[in-house]
Design a protein around this motif. Structure first.
Motif, PDB file in Angstrom:
ATOM      1  N   TYR A 112      -7.251  12.500 -13.186  1.00 21.28           N
ATOM      2  CA  TYR A 112      -7.411  12.420 -11.724  1.00 21.28           C
ATOM      3  C   TYR A 112      -7.919  13.747 -11.163  1.00 21.28           C
ATOM      4  N   VAL A 113      -7.253  14.839 -11.533  1.00 23.69           N
ATOM      5  CA  VAL A 113      -7.640  16.152 -11.025  1.00 23.69           C
ATOM      6  C   VAL A 113      -9.033  16.534 -11.501  1.00 23.69           C
ATOM      7  N   ASP A 114      -9.343  16.261 -12.772  1.00 22.51           N
ATOM      8  CA  ASP A 114     -10.650  16.631 -13.319  1.00 22.51           C
ATOM      9  C   ASP A 114     -11.793  15.981 -12.554  1.00 22.51           C
ATOM     10  N   PHE A 115     -11.561  14.775 -12.054  1.00 18.62           N
ATOM     11  CA  PHE A 115     -12.619  14.044 -11.368  1.00 18.62           C
ATOM     12  C   PHE A 115     -12.824  14.558  -9.945  1.00 18.62           C
ATOM     13  N   PHE A 116     -11.771  15.054  -9.297  1.00 25.23           N
ATOM     14  CA  PHE A 116     -11.860  15.408  -7.878  1.00 25.23           C
ATOM     15  C   PHE A 116     -11.848  16.904  -7.599  1.00 25.23           C
ATOM     16  N   GLN A 117     -11.485  17.741  -8.555  1.00 24.20           N
ATOM     17  CA  GLN A 117     -11.468  19.178  -8.302  1.00 24.20           C
ATOM     18  C   GLN A 117     -12.882  19.749  -8.276  1.00 24.20           C
ATOM     19  N   LEU A 118     -13.049  20.894  -7.623  1.00 23.78           N
ATOM     20  CA  LEU A 118     -14.363  21.516  -7.508  1.00 23.78           C
ATOM     21  C   LEU A 118     -14.529  22.561  -8.602  1.00 23.78           C
ATOM     22  N   VAL A 119     -15.610  22.419  -9.374  1.00 31.22           N
ATOM     23  CA  VAL A 119     -15.964  23.393 -10.412  1.00 31.22           C
ATOM     24  C   VAL A 119     -17.325  23.977 -10.032  1.00 31.22           C
ATOM     25  N   PRO A 120     -17.428  25.304  -9.882  1.00 37.34           N
ATOM     26  CA  PRO A 120     -18.669  25.907  -9.362  1.00 37.34           C
ATOM     27  C   PRO A 120     -19.938  25.487 -10.099  1.00 37.34           C
ATOM     28  N   VAL A 172     -16.969  33.345 -12.406  1.00 34.72           N
ATOM     29  CA  VAL A 172     -16.431  32.482 -13.464  1.00 34.72           C
ATOM     30  C   VAL A 172     -16.396  31.054 -12.938  1.00 34.72           C
ATOM     31  N   SER A 173     -16.193  30.122 -13.841  1.00 37.37           N
ATOM     32  CA  SER A 173     -16.218  28.710 -13.453  1.00 37.37           C
ATOM     33  C   SER A 173     -14.820  28.120 -13.386  1.00 37.37           C
ATOM     34  N   TYR A 174     -13.885  28.882 -12.817  1.00 40.64           N
ATOM     35  CA  TYR A 174     -12.548  28.333 -12.618  1.00 40.64           C
ATOM     36  C   TYR A 174     -12.603  27.237 -11.564  1.00 40.64           C
ATOM     37  N   PRO A 175     -11.967  26.098 -11.798  1.00 45.78           N
ATOM     38  CA  PRO A 175     -11.947  25.037 -10.785  1.00 45.78           C
ATOM     39  C   PRO A 175     -11.138  25.462  -9.564  1.00 45.78           C
ATOM     40  N   MET A 176     -11.475  24.882  -8.427  1.00 45.61           N
ATOM     41  CA  MET A 176     -10.786  25.198  -7.176  1.00 45.61           C
ATOM     42  C   MET A 176     -10.216  23.936  -6.564  1.00 45.61           C
ATOM     43  N   VAL A 177      -8.968  24.012  -6.128  1.00 45.15           N
ATOM     44  CA  VAL A 177      -8.323  22.917  -5.394  1.00 45.15           C
ATOM     45  C   VAL A 177      -7.586  23.514  -4.211  1.00 45.15           C
ATOM     46  N   GLY A 178      -7.345  22.697  -3.193  1.00 42.97           N
ATOM     47  CA  GLY A 178      -6.544  23.138  -2.060  1.00 42.97           C
ATOM     48  C   GLY A 178      -7.283  23.097  -0.739  1.00 42.97           C
ATOM     49  N   ALA A 179      -6.499  23.006   0.328  1.00 39.77           N
ATOM     50  CA  ALA A 179      -7.049  22.916   1.684  1.00 39.77           C
ATOM     51  C   ALA A 179      -7.044  24.265   2.390  1.00 39.77           C
ATOM     52  N   SER A 180      -6.831  25.355   1.654  1.00 39.70           N
ATOM     53  CA  SER A 180      -6.671  26.660   2.288  1.00 39.70           C
ATOM     54  C   SER A 180      -7.905  27.084   3.085  1.00 39.70           C
ATOM     55  N   GLY A 181      -9.096  26.861   2.531  1.00 37.97           N
ATOM     56  CA  GLY A 181     -10.314  27.249   3.246  1.00 37.97           C
ATOM     57  C   GLY A 181     -10.457  26.525   4.567  1.00 37.97           C
ATOM     58  N   ALA A 182     -10.203  25.202   4.558  1.00 40.32           N
ATOM     59  CA  ALA A 182     -10.283  24.416   5.789  1.00 40.32           C
ATOM     60  C   ALA A 182      -9.220  24.853   6.782  1.00 40.32           C
ATOM     61  N   ILE A 183      -8.014  25.129   6.284  1.00 36.55           N
ATOM     62  CA  ILE A 183      -6.920  25.524   7.167  1.00 36.55           C
ATOM     63  C   ILE A 183      -7.182  26.897   7.769  1.00 36.55           C
ATOM     64  N   MET A 184      -7.779  27.798   6.992  1.00 36.19           N
ATOM     65  CA  MET A 184      -8.128  29.103   7.559  1.00 36.19           C
ATOM     66  C   MET A 184      -9.172  28.961   8.659  1.00 36.19           C
ATOM     67  N   GLY A 185     -10.068  27.987   8.520  1.00 31.23           N
ATOM     68  CA  GLY A 185     -11.023  27.715   9.590  1.00 31.23           C
ATOM     69  C   GLY A 185     -10.329  27.241  10.849  1.00 31.23           C
ATOM     70  N   VAL A 186      -9.338  26.364  10.687  1.00 32.24           N
ATOM     71  CA  VAL A 186      -8.551  25.887  11.832  1.00 32.24           C
ATOM     72  C   VAL A 186      -7.807  27.053  12.483  1.00 32.24           C
ATOM     73  N   PHE A 187      -7.208  27.890  11.658  1.00 35.88           N
ATOM     74  CA  PHE A 187      -6.446  29.031  12.161  1.00 35.88           C
ATOM     75  C   PHE A 187      -7.349  29.997  12.938  1.00 35.88           C
ATOM     76  N   ALA A 188      -8.545  30.242  12.397  1.00 31.57           N
ATOM     77  CA  ALA A 188      -9.470  31.168  13.058  1.00 31.57           C
ATOM     78  C   ALA A 188      -9.986  30.593  14.374  1.00 31.57           C
TER      79      ALA A 188
END
Length: 291
Positions: A123-131, A198-214
């Motif tokens: 599940y995670v492999d299909f939906f996570q972001l890999v650069p 590096v090509s570490y996968p990224m998950v999480g809503a932190s970027g979107a939430i920081m946009g809301v906060f800003a």
């Protein structure tokens, strides 16, 4: 003293305490016959002022003995079950209403469901972001926002979204909130992909939430917030977060700091646009040339 009715749990400005059983009741249940008062058999001769005395010798009525105790117990059990059922039904109704009326609550709900779905293999492999696969799997620009790496990760993000997301919704509306949230999340993902060595996968809503906060910081810079239980204005909190992300870029902490900063840039830009648009509208509304 408990200010809730012992029978129905209702609260009123003036509550009544029965002098026989000592319990507190609302106006609907204040009379002994309305709450099956178990103290009547100990205080025979009580008169309600309208119904005469409550004892066998004076009225010929049934005395309050062991049988009535069973009736009272059953009544209390039924009342408790009804109250519990009503509370549960009310909680479900409020949850459904929040999800349907608040984009922040809907996103929180989806993230929680997705957190449990992450237990499914693949599940995670299909939906996570890999650069290095971002153009092969473009949907991950959106789906990575609903995944989280740990319980602490999702707990912190959802708490921030719960408090500040709903506040931003109230100020700019649901549609504009969703626009800010998802644009911030997508740009945060692109910022991480373009700056990551590096090509570490990224998950999480932190970027979107920081946009809301800003965005909220631009619209309400003097809002009081708490950072690790320390009170400060939201503009200083945002500055603190930005400085920390800058200082930790490249640190081996498995946190996408460049994604956070990219989300902040989008949020600042959106906040300034919204603020300027509102100012222009106010000037246009009060322009004397319109008259």
């Amino acid at each position: 003293m408990d200010n809730k009715c012992w029978i129905c749990g209702k609260q009123e400005l003036m509550m009544f305490t029965c002098r026989h059983c000592g319990k507190t009741f609302c106006s609907d249940h204040r009379l002994p016959e309305r709450h099956a008062c178990e103290g009547l058999d100990r205080n025979a001769g009580y008169s309600s002022g309208t119904s005469g005395n409550y004892n066998r010798s004076n009225t010929g009525g049934q005395a309050y003995g062991p049988e009535m105790d069973d009736v009272i117990k059953n009544m209390m059990k039924d009342a408790a079950r009804t109250a519990a059922k009503g509370a549960a039904t009310g909680a479900v109704h409020r949850t459904r209403s929040s999800i349907s009326t608040s984009p922040s609550m809907a996103i929180i709900f989806i993230c929680i469901i997705s957190f449990f779905l992450e237990l499914i293999p693949g599940y995670v492999d299909f939906f996570q972001l890999v650069p290095n696969t971002i153009f092969l799997k473009p949907w991950t620009l959106i789906t990575h926002m609903f995944l989280h790496a740990s319980f602490g990760h999702i707990l912190f993000n959802m708490l921030v979204l719960f408090f500040f997301g709903r506040e931003l919704e109230r100020r700019i509306g649901k549609d504009m909130f969703l626009y800010v949230y998802f644009i911030s999340g997508v740009v945060a993902a692109l910022g991480y992909a373009l700056t990551s060595s590096v090509s570490y996968p990224m998950v999480g809503a932190s970027g979107a939430i920081m946009g809301v906060f800003a965005t909220l910081t631009i619209l309400a810079p003097d809002m009081q917030v708490y950072v690790y239980f320390i009170p400060m204005k939201i503009k200083y909190a945002l500055l603190l977060f930005v400085l920390l992300d800058f200082a930790l870029i490249g640190a081996p902490d498995m946190i996408a700091h460049t994604a956070h900063l990219s989300g902040v840039l989008v949020g600042l830009y959106m906040g300034i646009r919204i603020r300027n648009t509102r100012k222009q509208r106010r000037r246009a509304e009060y322009d004397p040339r319109r008259w």
